[in-house]
Design an enzyme around this catalytic site. Structure first.
Site, short mmCIF file in Angstrom:
data_model
loop_
_atom_site.label_atom_id
_atom_site.label_comp_id
_atom_site.label_asym_id
_atom_site.label_seq_id
_atom_site.Cartn_x
_atom_site.Cartn_y
_atom_site.Cartn_z
N PRO A 94 0.24 76.11 65.71
CA PRO A 94 -0.12 74.79 66.23
C PRO A 94 0.22 73.70 65.20
O PRO A 94 -0.45 73.57 64.18
CB PRO A 94 -1.62 74.89 66.46
CG PRO A 94 -2.08 75.95 65.51
CD PRO A 94 -0.92 76.90 65.35
N THR A 95 1.26 72.96 65.47
CA THR A 95 1.68 71.90 64.55
C THR A 95 1.36 70.54 65.14
O THR A 95 1.06 70.42 66.31
CB THR A 95 3.18 72.00 64.27
OG1 THR A 95 3.87 71.85 65.51
CG2 THR A 95 3.55 73.33 63.65
N ASN A 96 1.44 69.53 64.32
CA ASN A 96 1.20 68.14 64.74
C ASN A 96 -0.17 67.97 65.39
O ASN A 96 -0.31 67.28 66.38
CB ASN A 96 2.30 67.67 65.70
CG ASN A 96 3.64 67.63 65.04
OD1 ASN A 96 3.74 67.34 63.86
ND2 ASN A 96 4.68 67.94 65.78
N LYS A 117 1.99 80.64 57.15
CA LYS A 117 2.75 80.67 58.40
C LYS A 117 3.88 81.69 58.32
O LYS A 117 4.08 82.48 59.24
CB LYS A 117 3.33 79.28 58.72
CG LYS A 117 2.31 78.32 59.25
CD LYS A 117 2.81 76.91 59.48
CE LYS A 117 4.22 76.72 59.83
NZ LYS A 117 4.59 75.33 60.12
N LYS A 128 -2.99 53.15 61.97
CA LYS A 128 -2.25 51.90 62.13
C LYS A 128 -2.67 51.16 63.40
O LYS A 128 -2.84 49.94 63.40
CB LYS A 128 -0.75 52.17 62.16
CG LYS A 128 -0.19 52.47 60.79
CD LYS A 128 1.31 52.63 60.85
CE LYS A 128 1.84 52.79 59.45
NZ LYS A 128 3.13 52.18 59.28
N HIS A 152 -0.81 62.95 57.66
CA HIS A 152 0.35 63.35 58.46
C HIS A 152 0.61 62.29 59.53
O HIS A 152 -0.09 61.28 59.62
CB HIS A 152 0.12 64.73 59.06
CG HIS A 152 0.11 65.81 58.02
ND1 HIS A 152 1.25 66.32 57.48
CD2 HIS A 152 -0.91 66.45 57.41
CE1 HIS A 152 0.95 67.22 56.58
NE2 HIS A 152 -0.35 67.33 56.51
N TYR A 162 -0.16 76.55 53.12
CA TYR A 162 -0.14 76.61 54.58
C TYR A 162 1.20 77.16 55.05
O TYR A 162 1.28 78.02 55.93
CB TYR A 162 -0.41 75.22 55.17
CG TYR A 162 -0.31 75.16 56.67
CD1 TYR A 162 -1.22 75.83 57.48
CD2 TYR A 162 0.70 74.44 57.28
CE1 TYR A 162 -1.13 75.78 58.86
CE2 TYR A 162 0.81 74.37 58.66
CZ TYR A 162 -0.12 75.05 59.44
OH TYR A 162 -0.01 75.00 60.80
#
Length: 95
Positions: free
Chosen positions: A35-37, A12, A59, A51, A8
């Site tokens: 586009p991250t996160n 990029k 959680k 991630h 990946y």
């Protein structure tokens, strides 16, 4: 480079370098959107290998299922990143 992200990351970098080459050769001003996160359906929610956002969702889900009254993240959590769902990103990506 992290082994789970290696290809990946290379893709990029290749996209950025392609935009750079087009700019040098033809004067084009392309944008390489990264586009991250992002998170969304069918994501990996495993606490050991996911991630950040999927792990946080997991959680909070586990805490709610256990009937815990507070955040599983602790009191000293400060926001330091922006997160976006895949569905939110889809519309502005195609202008």
């Amino acid at each position: 480079m992290e082994p789970t992200n290696e290809w990946y990351a290379i893709a990029k970098i290749a996209g950025l370098k392609l935009c750079e080459a087009f700019h040098r050769q033809y004067g084009c001003n392309f944008i390489a959107a990264m586009p991250t996160n992002m998170y969304g359906p069918n994501d990996n929610y495993d606490l050991q290998s996911s991630h950040v956002m999927p792990a946080l969702i997991r959680k909070f889900h586990d805490a709610k299922q256990a009937g815990l009254p507070t955040s599983p993240c602790g009191a000293a959590v400060r926001p330091c990143a922006s997160f976006c769902t895949r569905m939110t990103w889809r519309k502005p990506a195609f202008f």
